[in-house]
Design a protein around this motif. Structure first.
Motif, PDB file in Angstrom:
ATOM      1  N   GLY A   1      -5.902  -1.400  -6.544  1.00  0.00           N
ATOM      2  CA  GLY A   1      -7.345  -1.399  -6.702  1.00  0.00           C
ATOM      3  C   GLY A   1      -7.895  -0.523  -7.809  1.00  0.00           C
ATOM      4  N   ASP A   2      -7.023  -0.012  -8.689  1.00  0.00           N
ATOM      5  CA  ASP A   2      -7.534   0.842  -9.763  1.00  0.00           C
ATOM      6  C   ASP A   2      -7.921   0.044 -11.007  1.00  0.00           C
ATOM      7  OD1 ASP A   2      -5.067   0.146 -10.793  1.00  0.00           O
ATOM      8  OD2 ASP A   2      -4.383   2.203 -11.152  1.00  0.00           O
ATOM      9  N   GLY A   3      -7.781  -1.272 -10.960  1.00  0.00           N
ATOM     10  CA  GLY A   3      -8.181  -2.115 -12.086  1.00  0.00           C
ATOM     11  C   GLY A   3      -7.125  -2.304 -13.142  1.00  0.00           C
ATOM     12  N   VAL A   4      -5.940  -1.723 -12.911  1.00  0.00           N
ATOM     13  CA  VAL A   4      -4.832  -1.833 -13.854  1.00  0.00           C
ATOM     14  C   VAL A   4      -3.636  -2.433 -13.123  1.00  0.00           C
ATOM     15  CG1 VAL A   4      -3.244  -0.574 -15.366  1.00  0.00           C
ATOM     16  CG2 VAL A   4      -5.637   0.130 -15.205  1.00  0.00           C
ATOM     17  N   GLY A   5      -2.998  -3.408 -13.735  1.00  0.00           N
ATOM     18  CA  GLY A   5      -1.819  -4.015 -13.130  1.00  0.00           C
ATOM     19  C   GLY A   5      -0.690  -3.018 -12.969  1.00  0.00           C
ATOM     20  N   ASP A   6       0.270  -3.324 -12.104  1.00  0.00           N
ATOM     21  CA  ASP A   6       1.349  -2.386 -11.824  1.00  0.00           C
ATOM     22  C   ASP A   6       2.644  -3.140 -11.511  1.00  0.00           C
ATOM     23  OD1 ASP A   6       0.908  -3.183  -9.020  1.00  0.00           O
ATOM     24  OD2 ASP A   6      -0.802  -1.814  -9.092  1.00  0.00           O
TER      25      ASP A   6
ATOM     26  N   HIS B   1     -12.214 -15.939  -6.611  1.00  0.00           N
ATOM     27  CA  HIS B   1     -12.268 -14.473  -6.545  1.00  0.00           C
ATOM     28  C   HIS B   1     -12.979 -13.947  -7.791  1.00  0.00           C
ATOM     29  CE1 HIS B   1     -10.914 -10.281  -6.416  1.00  0.00           C
ATOM     30  NE2 HIS B   1     -10.599 -10.483  -5.144  1.00  0.00           N
ATOM     31  N   PRO B   2     -13.855 -12.949  -7.645  1.00  0.00           N
ATOM     32  CA  PRO B   2     -14.633 -12.464  -8.811  1.00  0.00           C
ATOM     33  C   PRO B   2     -13.783 -11.935  -9.962  1.00  0.00           C
ATOM     34  CG  PRO B   2     -14.920 -11.022  -6.886  1.00  0.00           C
ATOM     35  CD  PRO B   2     -14.264 -12.271  -6.403  1.00  0.00           C
ATOM     36  N   THR B   3     -12.597 -11.405  -9.661  1.00  0.00           N
ATOM     37  CA  THR B   3     -11.709 -10.957 -10.739  1.00  0.00           C
ATOM     38  C   THR B   3     -10.527 -11.907 -10.907  1.00  0.00           C
ATOM     39  OG1 THR B   3     -10.253  -9.553  -9.389  1.00  0.00           O
ATOM     40  CG2 THR B   3     -12.306  -8.560 -10.202  1.00  0.00           C
ATOM     41  N   GLY B   4     -10.665 -13.110 -10.385  1.00  0.00           N
ATOM     42  CA  GLY B   4      -9.579 -14.074 -10.487  1.00  0.00           C
ATOM     43  C   GLY B   4      -8.373 -13.721  -9.634  1.00  0.00           C
TER      44      GLY B   4
ATOM     45  N   PHE C   1       1.536   2.574 -13.415  1.00  0.00           N
ATOM     46  CA  PHE C   1       2.320   1.379 -13.116  1.00  0.00           C
ATOM     47  C   PHE C   1       3.196   1.534 -11.877  1.00  0.00           C
ATOM     48  CE2 PHE C   1       1.952   0.989 -17.899  1.00  0.00           C
ATOM     49  CZ  PHE C   1       0.991  -0.009 -17.852  1.00  0.00           C
ATOM     50  N   GLY C   2       3.357   2.773 -11.380  1.00  0.00           N
ATOM     51  CA  GLY C   2       4.168   2.983 -10.192  1.00  0.00           C
ATOM     52  C   GLY C   2       5.249   4.007 -10.410  1.00  0.00           C
TER      53      GLY C   2
ATOM     54  N   ILE D   1     -12.452  -2.778 -10.359  1.00  0.00           N
ATOM     55  CA  ILE D   1     -13.027  -3.226 -11.626  1.00  0.00           C
ATOM     56  C   ILE D   1     -11.908  -3.311 -12.655  1.00  0.00           C
ATOM     57  CG2 ILE D   1     -14.668  -2.699 -13.473  1.00  0.00           C
ATOM     58  CD1 ILE D   1     -16.308  -1.121 -11.408  1.00  0.00           C
ATOM     59  N   PRO D   2     -11.604  -4.509 -13.172  1.00  0.00           N
ATOM     60  CA  PRO D   2     -10.488  -4.650 -14.115  1.00  0.00           C
ATOM     61  C   PRO D   2     -10.703  -3.852 -15.391  1.00  0.00           C
ATOM     62  CG  PRO D   2     -11.186  -6.789 -13.262  1.00  0.00           C
ATOM     63  CD  PRO D   2     -12.231  -5.795 -12.860  1.00  0.00           C
ATOM     64  N   TRP D   3      -9.601  -3.398 -15.966  1.00  0.00           N
ATOM     65  CA  TRP D   3      -9.671  -2.592 -17.193  1.00  0.00           C
ATOM     66  C   TRP D   3     -10.264  -3.377 -18.358  1.00  0.00           C
ATOM     67  CZ3 TRP D   3      -6.663  -2.765 -21.863  1.00  0.00           C
ATOM     68  CH2 TRP D   3      -5.752  -3.827 -21.928  1.00  0.00           C
TER      69      TRP D   3
END
Length: 553
Positions: free
Chosen positions: A35-40, A425-428, A86-87, A434-436
């Motif tokens: 949920g931080d807006g960045v993929g991981d 979905h609002p961010t797909g 990223f983890g 909130i996406p980066w």
């Protein structure tokens, strides 16, 4: 899936990369799970089944290493750890295991031409002229008038030299000032970098995509680059027209002959592990194919390279014909990897836009052409959906390259916006936060769930086309012969073990008739996914943006 895994297992030898289909994952834009807006990396693991369902052989992960993220991870501060955004290393290991379970090889992006200025190596190097790592980066005294040592330019704009007040010297940076170049003339540097490669080999990665592989060495005399004499027939350029970097002939700041010996050292390391592969990124203007030939010849350097030849704006038969013929004439003892899109260029359905062309039909034709060329191929996440380039405002940009040259060049963020999984979905479906980078409605409407199982969708066309490629050995590593045709039509033959396949592509929006010579007789038309042109008396009737495949006598 079982049939796909059996096909993959049949190609598990050391040459699995030859003719492979590689899917590029840009981790920060693929799937966010926290949920931080960045993929991981957990997001990558979650979506590996989608990638496997396409029928690809491998994934290429863009950088996920510890980094200040000034250049979205291509400024590494620790080569042997995962950036917290990223983890963790455990997350990487889980992703790697799941990829292997699904029959996917894993290639990671190794960025060793430069580091971040926050890497401990550089922090020590810049501290004095006498420390143990003083010569690990490219330092040079100023000219008597205080000017930079020579005329070399940065790809990202301005001089390639930055003044450091502590050492009272300049350091070289081919990209951002925060990305100082390593000094490959120093053997200790080479040893340190090779040890980072070994770290990932020990974890089980299957290969490396080598970022800016021809930038490793610089001219130790620091000679000025001469001006570039433009070549109208060049299929690849070093930089957009708005960037003065492209005005120099880069004889001395990259593609130096010393690089060959280092590539041999790198290959020897990978050969210790067996079945590992390298694909080098070569950006070398008109010399790109010559550099690819030098780097991939024999069996002691890179397995393959890709250039920017098909990453330009031209999607014409004459351009592709010229690229292929130049490759065949130049890279005679090596292997090429072709791509139409990646994280550095405008998405190809926008880049290739033809007046009056249906974008989905263009997307279907483009992958059909790419999948039938001789070589390995790279796909970029989202192209299997026909995603167009996202239009972004200046205040939305995160790419330093785009911000520097705005508005003449809008940078690379338009192709880096998040992957879209869910139409509603609002961010797909990318993130609960909130996406980066923003997700545009135009892209969200093309989400995976809106195309899954839909006959004729771009997604299903990709799956069928890659299955068609796998079903014909001639398309994996067979020979390729370009046929004479008019400038609007691309025609060639792929051949292996007695199977001869004819491919004819109409890359225009107007219908075309192709009259085959008496020496080219079609025994039967093959059902090439997505296309059904007519053939009669050796005359092929193609609609606009159409394709034909036939088995020759």
């Amino acid at each position: 899936m079982k049939g796909r895994r059996m096909a993959i297992e049949a190609r598990q030898g050391d040459d699995w990369w030859r003719g492979a289909v590689i899917y590029q994952v840009y981790p920060r834009s693929f799937q966010d799970t926290d949920g931080d807006g960045v993929g991981d990396l957990r997001g990558v693991t979650r979506r590996l089944s989608h990638i496997a369902s396409l029928g690809v052989d491998a994934i290429w992960l863009s950088p996920f290493f510890t980094s200040p993220q000034a250049d979205m991870g291509y400024d590494v501060s620790d080569y042997c750890d995962v950036d917290p955004m990223f983890g963790t290393l455990d997350d990487f290991d889980e992703m790697l295991a799941e990829a292997h379970r699904l029959g996917l090889k894993v290639i990671i992006d190794q960025v060793i031409s430069h580091t971040s200025d926050r890497h401990p190596w550089f922090v020590e190097s810049r501290s004095s002229r006498t420390n143990a790592k003083a010569d690990w980066y490219v330092w040079a005294d100023p000219k008597p008038d205080g000017a930079a040592p020579n005329n070399w330019l940065s790809v990202f704009g301005g001089p390639a030299w930055e003044w450091d007040g502590v050492r009272r010297q300049y350091y070289l940076h081919n990209f951002l000032t925060s990305q100082p170049d390593l000094n490959f003339h120093n053997l200790e540097v080479q040893e340190a970098l090779l040890s980072t490669v070994r770290f990932w080999l020990e974890r089980g990665v299957d290969g490396f995509r080598l970022d800016t592989v021809n930038y490793y060495f610089h001219d130790d005399q620091l000679r000025d680059n001469p001006p570039l004499v433009p070549d109208p027939d060049a299929t690849s350029r070093d930089a957009p027209d708005v960037n003065p970097y492209g005005m120099q002939n880069h004889l001395y700041d990259k593609s130096r002959p010393e690089n060959i010996a280092f590539l041999r050292r790198l290959r020897a390391l990978l050969d210790e592990y067996g079945g590992r592969a390298t694909v080098g990124e070569v950006g070398d203007g008109a010399r790109s194919l010559k550099t690819v030939a030098a780097y991939t010849s024999g069996s002691d350097k890179l397995n393959m390279c890709y250039t920017f030849d098909l990453l330009g704006p031209a999607f014409t038969a004459s351009h592709i014909r010229r690229c292929v013929e130049s490759s065949q004439a130049t890279v005679t003892d090596g292997w090429v990897c072709w791509a139409l899109s990646n994280h550095d260029v405008m998405r190809h359905v926008s880049r290739f836009a033809l007046p009056g062309a249906d974008r989905e039909r263009l997307a279907r034709l483009a992958i059909s052409v790419l999948a039938t060329l001789r070589g390995s191929i790279c796909l970029y996440q989202g192209e299997e959906l026909g995603l167009p380039e996202a239009e972004l405002a200046l205040e939305e940009l995160r790419d330093p390259y785009g911000i520097r040259f705005w508005p003449a060049f809008k940078g690379r963020d338009g192709c880096r916006t998040p992957m879209v999984w869910e139409r509603k979905h609002p961010t797909g479906g990318f993130s609960s936060g909130i996406p980066w980078l923003p997700v545009r409605d135009e892209q969200r409407l093309l989400a995976v769930d809106s195309q899954e199982g839909v006959a004729g969708s771009v997604l299903e066309h990709y799956r069928r086309t890659l299955a068609f490629r796998r079903a014909h050995g001639a398309l994996i590593d067979g020979e390729m012969s370009i046929l004479a045709s008019n400038r609007d039509v691309l025609a060639f033959v792929r051949e292996k073990d007695g199977e001869r396949l004819l491919f004819v592509f109409n890359l225009t929006t107007e219908p075309q008739e192709v009259h085959l010579s008496s020496a080219t007789t079609v025994a039967e038309a093959l059902p090439m996914p997505g296309f059904a042109p007519e053939i009669s008396d050796n005359v092929i009737m193609l609609d606009g943006l159409d394709a034909f495949c036939g088995r020759l006598r």
